[in-house]
Scaffold this active site. Structure first.
Site, PDB file in Angstrom:
ATOM      1  N   SER A 153      53.684  51.635   9.741  1.00  0.00           N
ATOM      2  CA  SER A 153      53.437  50.810   8.550  1.00  0.00           C
ATOM      3  C   SER A 153      51.973  50.443   8.383  1.00  0.00           C
ATOM      4  O   SER A 153      51.645  49.388   7.835  1.00  0.00           O
ATOM      5  CB  SER A 153      54.293  49.530   8.577  1.00  0.00           C
ATOM      6  OG  SER A 153      55.647  49.857   8.332  1.00  0.00           O
ATOM      7  N   TYR A 223      55.119  48.474   0.606  1.00  0.00           N
ATOM      8  CA  TYR A 223      56.355  47.717   0.406  1.00  0.00           C
ATOM      9  C   TYR A 223      56.369  46.802  -0.810  1.00  0.00           C
ATOM     10  O   TYR A 223      57.330  46.081  -1.019  1.00  0.00           O
ATOM     11  CB  TYR A 223      56.680  46.925   1.688  1.00  0.00           C
ATOM     12  CG  TYR A 223      56.822  47.835   2.892  1.00  0.00           C
ATOM     13  CD1 TYR A 223      57.836  48.797   2.936  1.00  0.00           C
ATOM     14  CD2 TYR A 223      55.931  47.779   3.951  1.00  0.00           C
ATOM     15  CE1 TYR A 223      57.966  49.659   4.016  1.00  0.00           C
ATOM     16  CE2 TYR A 223      56.043  48.634   5.039  1.00  0.00           C
ATOM     17  CZ  TYR A 223      57.062  49.565   5.073  1.00  0.00           C
ATOM     18  OH  TYR A 223      57.186  50.417   6.129  1.00  0.00           O
ATOM     19  N   ASP A 264      53.865  62.796   7.300  1.00  0.00           N
ATOM     20  CA  ASP A 264      52.862  62.269   6.382  1.00  0.00           C
ATOM     21  C   ASP A 264      51.661  63.204   6.410  1.00  0.00           C
ATOM     22  O   ASP A 264      51.206  63.602   7.490  1.00  0.00           O
ATOM     23  CB  ASP A 264      52.458  60.846   6.801  1.00  0.00           C
ATOM     24  CG  ASP A 264      53.603  59.854   6.624  1.00  0.00           C
ATOM     25  OD1 ASP A 264      54.567  60.188   5.896  1.00  0.00           O
ATOM     26  OD2 ASP A 264      53.545  58.752   7.208  1.00  0.00           O
ATOM     27  N   GLY A 283      61.706  54.874   6.602  1.00  0.00           N
ATOM     28  CA  GLY A 283      62.163  53.681   5.890  1.00  0.00           C
ATOM     29  C   GLY A 283      63.268  54.005   4.893  1.00  0.00           C
ATOM     30  O   GLY A 283      63.331  55.096   4.324  1.00  0.00           O
TER      31      GLY A 283
END
Ligand SMILES: Nc1ncnc2c1ncn2[C@@H]1O[C@H](COP(=O)(O)OP(=O)(O)O)[C@@H](O)[C@H]1O
Ligand SMILES: [Mg+2]
Length: 317
Positions: A153, A223, A264, A283
């Site tokens: 994150s 988020y 990623d 997630g």
């Protein structure tokens, strides 16, 4: 009607606890609507006693970060003989360590930005001044990305443009993990590429292109609704898109992932997709990338959850 009992592991002690609770709640709702008997479990020291008493048919791991994504909970569930969603112990541990992942990828010819890894001990032994002096040349100059080797994150991560800011960024990264990674910053098109195992091997979902409005895809951009624009499928030339797909499947296989993973990447100005990392517990929140990719491929959130839980149940001894 599915009547198997599924424990959804969420929360826990990691820094990504709140994200995990959001993933977990959505997963619970999906499993309930699919007809499973759902046992939501915040991971506390009573976990083992609860699992032994409740004897679920499988665990859905909705944990993110340390203990949930690093092989710890996976090893515990192996010990208890309970099947679980997602990659096993070894793949989880490898993917959790960005430094090991990058080493394996580089040895396999998978493009990943130039980097060095510095443990807290090496930083001390070498002397901060020497380390700071050697780092920029070793990775091809500024800008660089400094990040903890084991975290998620974007916590403890910074873009650094000049030598003066390097020491502080390293100390910050080292406060999250026992080692820090300094990596060449790649400007370009950022992608998240999810993989689901299917009957014919790894199936790559459409790449999600990420454009953080602030320019940095940090915790808040990840988020908070509206802080980031997403394009699915990513706006890529067909040959780059094909290469991105090949690389995501290759990383999944190379690390020994099973069920699911998400790579990623950043496509640089040279058109090369550089892989940054691989996530083994992607997630599942409202703003998460795997559900977005799945939707674009015609799979609902429920479909993804059902697919993952079915895979885990098929491993029941
Ligand atoms: N070398 C890099 N070049 C450009 N952007 C980077 C680089 N490393 C990380 N980033 C940015 O930071 C985000 C988080 O980094 P990542 O390596 O995926 O770690 P994690 O998601 O586990 O915190 C990436 O999604 C990307 O936006
Ligand atoms: Mg990432």
């Amino acid at each position: 009607m599915n009547r198997e009992k599924i424990a959804v592991l969420m929360g826990g002690r990691s820094l990504e606890r709140d994200v995990s609770l959001k993933s977990g709640e959505r997963v619970c709702a999906a499993l309930e609507s699919l007809g499973y008997r759902v046992l939501p479990l915040d991971v506390t020291p009573e976990l083992v006693a609860t699992l032994r008493a409740e004897r679920p048919d499988a665990c859905y791991i909705a944990l993110h970060g340390k203990y949930g994504e690093d092989g710890t909970i996976q090893e515990l569930l192996e010990f208890l003989g309970i099947p679980y969603t997602g990659p096993g112990v070894t793949a989880s541990a490898l993917a959790w360590d960005k430094s090991l992942t990058k080493r394996l990828m580089a040895e396999d010819g998978i493009p990943t930005p130039a980097w060095i890894t510095l443990t807290a001990d090496a930083f001390k032994e070498m002397g901060a001044a020497t380390a700071l002096d050697l780092i920029p040349d070793a990775v091809g100059g500024f800008p660089v990305c400094v990040k903890p080797t084991k975290q998620g994150s974007a916590l403890g991560l910074a873009r650094i443009d000049a030598p003066e800011a390097l020491a502080e960024a390293l100390l910050s990264a080292l406060s999250y993990s026992d080692a820090a990674l300094v990596e060449k910053w790649v400007d370009g098109c950022e992608l998240a590429v999810s993989v689901l195992d299917g009957p014919d091997g790894p199936q790559v979902l459409p790449a999600v292109e990420i454009e953080a409005k602030s320019g940095l895809f940090d915790f808040s951009a990840m988020y908070t609704r509206g802080e980031t624009d997403y394009y699915v499928p990513a706006r890529l030339d067909p040959d780059v898109a094909a290469e991105v797909e090949r690389l995501a499947a290759r990383v999944h296989t190379l690390l020994g992932c099973r069920d699911v993973s998400r790579a990623d990447m950043v496509v640089g100005a040279d058109g090369v997709p550089y892989v940054l990392e691989c996530n083994t517990s992607p997630g599942m929140t409202e703003t998460s990338l795997l559900p977005m990719a799945a939707e674009s491929a015609g799979m609902s959130f429920q479909d993804v959850v059902e697919h993952l839980i079915r895979e885990s149940l098929s491993r029941k001894g």
